[in-house]
Design a protein around this motif. Structure first.
Motif, PDB file in Angstrom:
ATOM      1  N   ARG A 191       0.840  -1.204   0.000  1.00  0.00           N
ATOM      2  CA  ARG A 191       0.000   0.000   0.000  1.00  0.00           C
ATOM      3  C   ARG A 191       0.877   1.257   0.000  1.00  0.00           C
ATOM      4  NH1 ARG A 191      -1.046  -2.717   4.925  1.00  0.00           N
ATOM      5  NH2 ARG A 191       0.375  -2.059   6.554  1.00  0.00           N
ATOM      6  N   PRO A 192       0.284   2.384  -0.391  1.00  0.00           N
ATOM      7  CA  PRO A 192       1.043   3.634  -0.315  1.00  0.00           C
ATOM      8  C   PRO A 192       1.367   3.937   1.146  1.00  0.00           C
ATOM      9  CG  PRO A 192      -1.058   3.959  -1.476  1.00  0.00           C
ATOM     10  CD  PRO A 192      -1.103   2.597  -0.887  1.00  0.00           C
ATOM     11  N   VAL A 193       2.578   4.325   1.400  1.00  0.00           N
ATOM     12  CA  VAL A 193       2.956   4.712   2.762  1.00  0.00           C
ATOM     13  C   VAL A 193       3.002   6.236   2.819  1.00  0.00           C
ATOM     14  CG1 VAL A 193       4.787   4.645   4.514  1.00  0.00           C
ATOM     15  CG2 VAL A 193       4.219   2.573   3.218  1.00  0.00           C
ATOM     16  N   THR A 194       1.978   6.811   3.430  1.00  0.00           N
ATOM     17  CA  THR A 194       1.931   8.275   3.521  1.00  0.00           C
ATOM     18  C   THR A 194       2.110   8.742   4.961  1.00  0.00           C
ATOM     19  OG1 THR A 194      -0.474   8.294   3.777  1.00  0.00           O
ATOM     20  CG2 THR A 194       0.380   8.472   1.535  1.00  0.00           C
ATOM     21  N   LYS A 195       1.980   7.796   5.892  1.00  0.00           N
ATOM     22  CA  LYS A 195       2.217   8.135   7.302  1.00  0.00           C
ATOM     23  C   LYS A 195       2.822   6.922   8.006  1.00  0.00           C
ATOM     24  CE  LYS A 195      -2.603   7.063   8.564  1.00  0.00           C
ATOM     25  NZ  LYS A 195      -2.873   6.400   7.261  1.00  0.00           N
ATOM     26  N   MET A 196       3.365   7.157   9.178  1.00  0.00           N
ATOM     27  CA  MET A 196       4.075   6.116   9.907  1.00  0.00           C
ATOM     28  C   MET A 196       3.224   4.852  10.081  1.00  0.00           C
ATOM     29  SD  MET A 196       6.646   7.124  12.929  1.00  0.00           S
ATOM     30  CE  MET A 196       5.487   7.954  13.930  1.00  0.00           C
ATOM     31  N   GLU A 197       1.959   5.033  10.414  1.00  0.00           N
ATOM     32  CA  GLU A 197       1.081   3.890  10.695  1.00  0.00           C
ATOM     33  C   GLU A 197       0.933   2.954   9.494  1.00  0.00           C
ATOM     34  OE1 GLU A 197       0.591   6.981  11.611  1.00  0.00           O
ATOM     35  OE2 GLU A 197       0.747   6.724  13.795  1.00  0.00           O
ATOM     36  N   ASP A 198       1.142   3.484   8.305  1.00  0.00           N
ATOM     37  CA  ASP A 198       1.036   2.640   7.104  1.00  0.00           C
ATOM     38  C   ASP A 198       2.110   1.559   7.065  1.00  0.00           C
ATOM     39  OD1 ASP A 198      -1.133   4.137   6.174  1.00  0.00           O
ATOM     40  OD2 ASP A 198       0.176   5.544   5.114  1.00  0.00           O
ATOM     41  N   LEU A 199       3.158   1.749   7.876  1.00  0.00           N
ATOM     42  CA  LEU A 199       4.235   0.748   7.893  1.00  0.00           C
ATOM     43  C   LEU A 199       3.915  -0.446   8.789  1.00  0.00           C
ATOM     44  CD1 LEU A 199       7.430   2.980   8.083  1.00  0.00           C
ATOM     45  CD2 LEU A 199       6.904   1.319   6.293  1.00  0.00           C
ATOM     46  N   ASP A 200       2.851  -0.299   9.585  1.00  0.00           N
ATOM     47  CA  ASP A 200       2.503  -1.359  10.542  1.00  0.00           C
ATOM     48  C   ASP A 200       2.387  -2.705   9.847  1.00  0.00           C
ATOM     49  OD1 ASP A 200       2.551   0.247  12.668  1.00  0.00           O
ATOM     50  OD2 ASP A 200       0.373   0.342  12.997  1.00  0.00           O
ATOM     51  N   SER A 248      11.161   9.284   0.968  1.00  0.00           N
ATOM     52  CA  SER A 248      11.408   9.509   2.399  1.00  0.00           C
ATOM     53  C   SER A 248      12.803  10.073   2.650  1.00  0.00           C
ATOM     54  CB  SER A 248      11.239   8.188   3.160  1.00  0.00           C
ATOM     55  OG  SER A 248      11.987   7.155   2.519  1.00  0.00           O
ATOM     56  N   ASN A 249      13.745   9.803   1.762  1.00  0.00           N
ATOM     57  CA  ASN A 249      15.129  10.281   1.957  1.00  0.00           C
ATOM     58  C   ASN A 249      15.584  10.115   3.402  1.00  0.00           C
ATOM     59  OD1 ASN A 249      15.694  11.229  -0.727  1.00  0.00           O
ATOM     60  ND2 ASN A 249      14.270  12.905  -0.336  1.00  0.00           N
ATOM     61  N   HIS A 250      15.281   8.971   3.995  1.00  0.00           N
ATOM     62  CA  HIS A 250      15.476   8.843   5.448  1.00  0.00           C
ATOM     63  C   HIS A 250      16.932   8.721   5.883  1.00  0.00           C
ATOM     64  CE1 HIS A 250      14.393   4.940   3.633  1.00  0.00           C
ATOM     65  NE2 HIS A 250      15.378   4.461   4.370  1.00  0.00           N
ATOM     66  N   VAL A 251      17.796   8.325   4.964  1.00  0.00           N
ATOM     67  CA  VAL A 251      19.219   8.274   5.332  1.00  0.00           C
ATOM     68  C   VAL A 251      20.082   8.333   4.075  1.00  0.00           C
ATOM     69  CG1 VAL A 251      19.375   5.735   5.387  1.00  0.00           C
ATOM     70  CG2 VAL A 251      20.973   7.053   6.753  1.00  0.00           C
ATOM     71  N   TYR A 252      21.253   8.925   4.199  1.00  0.00           N
ATOM     72  CA  TYR A 252      22.223   8.944   3.096  1.00  0.00           C
ATOM     73  C   TYR A 252      23.158   7.768   3.294  1.00  0.00           C
ATOM     74  CZ  TYR A 252      26.050  10.274   0.006  1.00  0.00           C
ATOM     75  OH  TYR A 252      27.001  10.285  -0.988  1.00  0.00           O
ATOM     76  N   SER A 253      23.256   6.942   2.274  1.00  0.00           N
ATOM     77  CA  SER A 253      24.046   5.727   2.433  1.00  0.00           C
ATOM     78  C   SER A 253      25.282   5.773   1.531  1.00  0.00           C
ATOM     79  CB  SER A 253      23.066   4.600   2.116  1.00  0.00           C
ATOM     80  OG  SER A 253      23.589   3.400   1.802  1.00  0.00           O
ATOM     81  N   PRO A 254      26.486   5.683   2.135  1.00  0.00           N
ATOM     82  CA  PRO A 254      27.696   5.671   1.305  1.00  0.00           C
ATOM     83  C   PRO A 254      28.087   4.256   0.897  1.00  0.00           C
ATOM     84  CG  PRO A 254      28.150   6.487   3.555  1.00  0.00           C
ATOM     85  CD  PRO A 254      26.826   5.788   3.575  1.00  0.00           C
ATOM     86  N   TRP A 255      28.807   4.148  -0.190  1.00  0.00           N
ATOM     87  CA  TRP A 255      29.539   2.929  -0.501  1.00  0.00           C
ATOM     88  C   TRP A 255      30.993   3.199  -0.150  1.00  0.00           C
ATOM     89  CZ3 TRP A 255      26.839   2.669  -5.865  1.00  0.00           C
ATOM     90  CH2 TRP A 255      25.710   1.832  -5.797  1.00  0.00           C
ATOM     91  N   GLU A 272       4.348  14.616   8.457  1.00  0.00           N
ATOM     92  CA  GLU A 272       4.637  13.186   8.624  1.00  0.00           C
ATOM     93  C   GLU A 272       6.138  12.920   8.634  1.00  0.00           C
ATOM     94  OE1 GLU A 272       3.061  10.492   9.540  1.00  0.00           O
ATOM     95  OE2 GLU A 272       1.308  11.785   9.811  1.00  0.00           O
ATOM     96  N   ALA A 273       6.865  13.623   7.792  1.00  0.00           N
ATOM     97  CA  ALA A 273       8.316  13.462   7.780  1.00  0.00           C
ATOM     98  C   ALA A 273       8.884  13.837   9.147  1.00  0.00           C
ATOM     99  CB  ALA A 273       8.924  14.320   6.677  1.00  0.00           C
ATOM    100  N   ASN A 274       8.352  14.901   9.730  1.00  0.00           N
ATOM    101  CA  ASN A 274       8.826  15.309  11.065  1.00  0.00           C
ATOM    102  C   ASN A 274       8.491  14.290  12.144  1.00  0.00           C
ATOM    103  OD1 ASN A 274      10.213  17.607  10.480  1.00  0.00           O
ATOM    104  ND2 ASN A 274       8.389  18.923  10.575  1.00  0.00           N
ATOM    105  N   ARG A 275       7.316  13.691  12.042  1.00  0.00           N
ATOM    106  CA  ARG A 275       6.944  12.660  13.032  1.00  0.00           C
ATOM    107  C   ARG A 275       7.944  11.503  12.965  1.00  0.00           C
ATOM    108  NH1 ARG A 275       1.728   9.955  12.162  1.00  0.00           N
ATOM    109  NH2 ARG A 275       1.963   8.956  14.183  1.00  0.00           N
ATOM    110  N   MET A 276       8.268  11.082  11.751  1.00  0.00           N
ATOM    111  CA  MET A 276       9.232   9.977  11.588  1.00  0.00           C
ATOM    112  C   MET A 276      10.598  10.384  12.118  1.00  0.00           C
ATOM    113  SD  MET A 276       8.691   7.931   8.076  1.00  0.00           S
ATOM    114  CE  MET A 276       7.106   7.338   7.542  1.00  0.00           C
TER     115      MET A 276
END
Ligand code: TF8
Length: 338
Positions: free
Chosen positions: A160-169, A234-241, A301-305
């Protein structure tokens, strides 16, 4: 001067010249470098390994050859790391996140929302903090040459589309084999499952997991759009190689050979970051065209996460050490102020 004398003198001059240029000539022997990586040849990772290989051949006048082996044919990141440590493989590139079990300081790069943009990432990774973290590998039998960009990570899933934290449940979400990722996504409510990247496509296809998170480039190159419908920006983290060499093997190289590899690594870093960013800029449109349904998180929502995830920061700071944590925050603070 008779002919013979002239010939002898000329020969002496030639051999003196040869001796002096031999002294200047680089100390480079024929070498074969097995360079493993996890993505496929058509990915940004594959293109950059190829570029690195070309640079090494060029800088060594063809004496040093790189055999690039992609698609995890030499094993997952974790398996290749062990092969480098043992000296069974010379080089690899992979995610810093999978190195945390070996070098705990690498967890710094797992900090959610650490960097706001690639300019900050480049400055910290290439600066004193990134260098310090990279040198820690040497105690464990690895030599880090440079960081490449994997990129800002975004969420995909087939449910499903994840538009808020609860959608990840309850969403079964594959994460890298890394405790911070595991904890972060558990905190957000997902059912986080660590898996090596090499098993990810088939896990998504068979619905062993519902979703995953990776930069746009990888979602394109690994064809995740074929088995994932929804993409959340979400751009939740920058990941290096990180590009690494077996220390056992590295220590047996001459200074000149080490320089060939170092120079090629630096050139490949610049090539890779540009290529990745160029491809990334087009990738979202590609993914939409392939049928993915894309949504952005609202700022609220981004701030809540973000707030929820600050809970992992304390444990990262403990793991990497408070001094390194502070040095990183100070470097970022300075950049943001000016
Ligand atoms: C992941 C990483 C991968 C890398 C690659 C195999 O999700 O983002 O892209 O580890 O080197 O596992």
């Amino acid at each position: 001067m008779n002919f013979l004398r002239r010939t002898v003198l000329a020969a002496a001059a030639v051999s003196a010249l040869l001796a002096s240029t031999a002294g200047l000539a680089a100390d480079i022997k024929p070498r074969l470098i097995r360079f493993g990586y996890g993505l496929n040849e058509q990915s940004n990772q594959g293109r950059a390994v190829k570029y690195f290989a070309e640079q090494v051949e060029k800088n060594s006048q063809g004496k040093m050859k790189v055999r690039a082996i992609g698609a995890a044919a030499l094993g997952s990141d974790v398996q290749m790391q062990q092969a480098l440590i043992g000296g069974a493989q010379e080089m690899m590139v992979g995610s810093t996140a999978t190195l945390v079990g070996i070098t705990k300081e690498m967890a710094l790069w797992d900090t959610p929302f650490l960097f706001n943009n690639t300019k900050e990432a480049d400055a910290v990774l290439d600066g004193p903090v990134g260098t310090k973290v990279m040198h820690k590998l040497e105690e464990k039998g690895l030599v880090g040459l440079t960081y490449w960009e994997n990129g800002f990570r975004n969420l995909t899933n087939s449910k499903r589309p994840v538009t808020k934290m609860e959608d990840l449940d309850g969403i079964k979400l594959r994460v890298m084999q890394n405790p911070v990722y595991l904890d972060s996504f558990k905190l957000l409510g997902a059912n986080a499952i660590p898996l090596p990247f090499s098993e990810l496509f088939s896990a998504l296809e068979t619905k062993t997991v519902d979703g995953q998170e990776n930069p746009y480039n990888t979602i394109v190159s690994s064809k995740f759009y074929e088995v994932q419908k929804y993409l959340t920006i979400s751009n939740h983290v920058y990941s290096p190689w990180i590009v690494m060499v077996s220390k056992k093997w590295w220590d047996g190289l001459s200074k000149d050979e080490q320089k060939v590899l170092m120079d090629a690594a630096k050139a490949s870093r610049d090539f890779e970051r540009k290529d990745t960013r160029d491809e990334g800029a087009k990738a979202l449109a590609d993914l939409k065209a392939k049928g993915m349904q894309v949504n952005e998180l609202s700022p609220a929502e981004a701030n809540r996460m973000r707030d929820k995830l600050t809970n992992v920061n304390a444990s990262i700071s403990t793991n990497v050490g408070p001094d390194l944590w502070k040095e990183t925050q100070d470097a970022l603070g300075k950049m943001r102020a000016g």
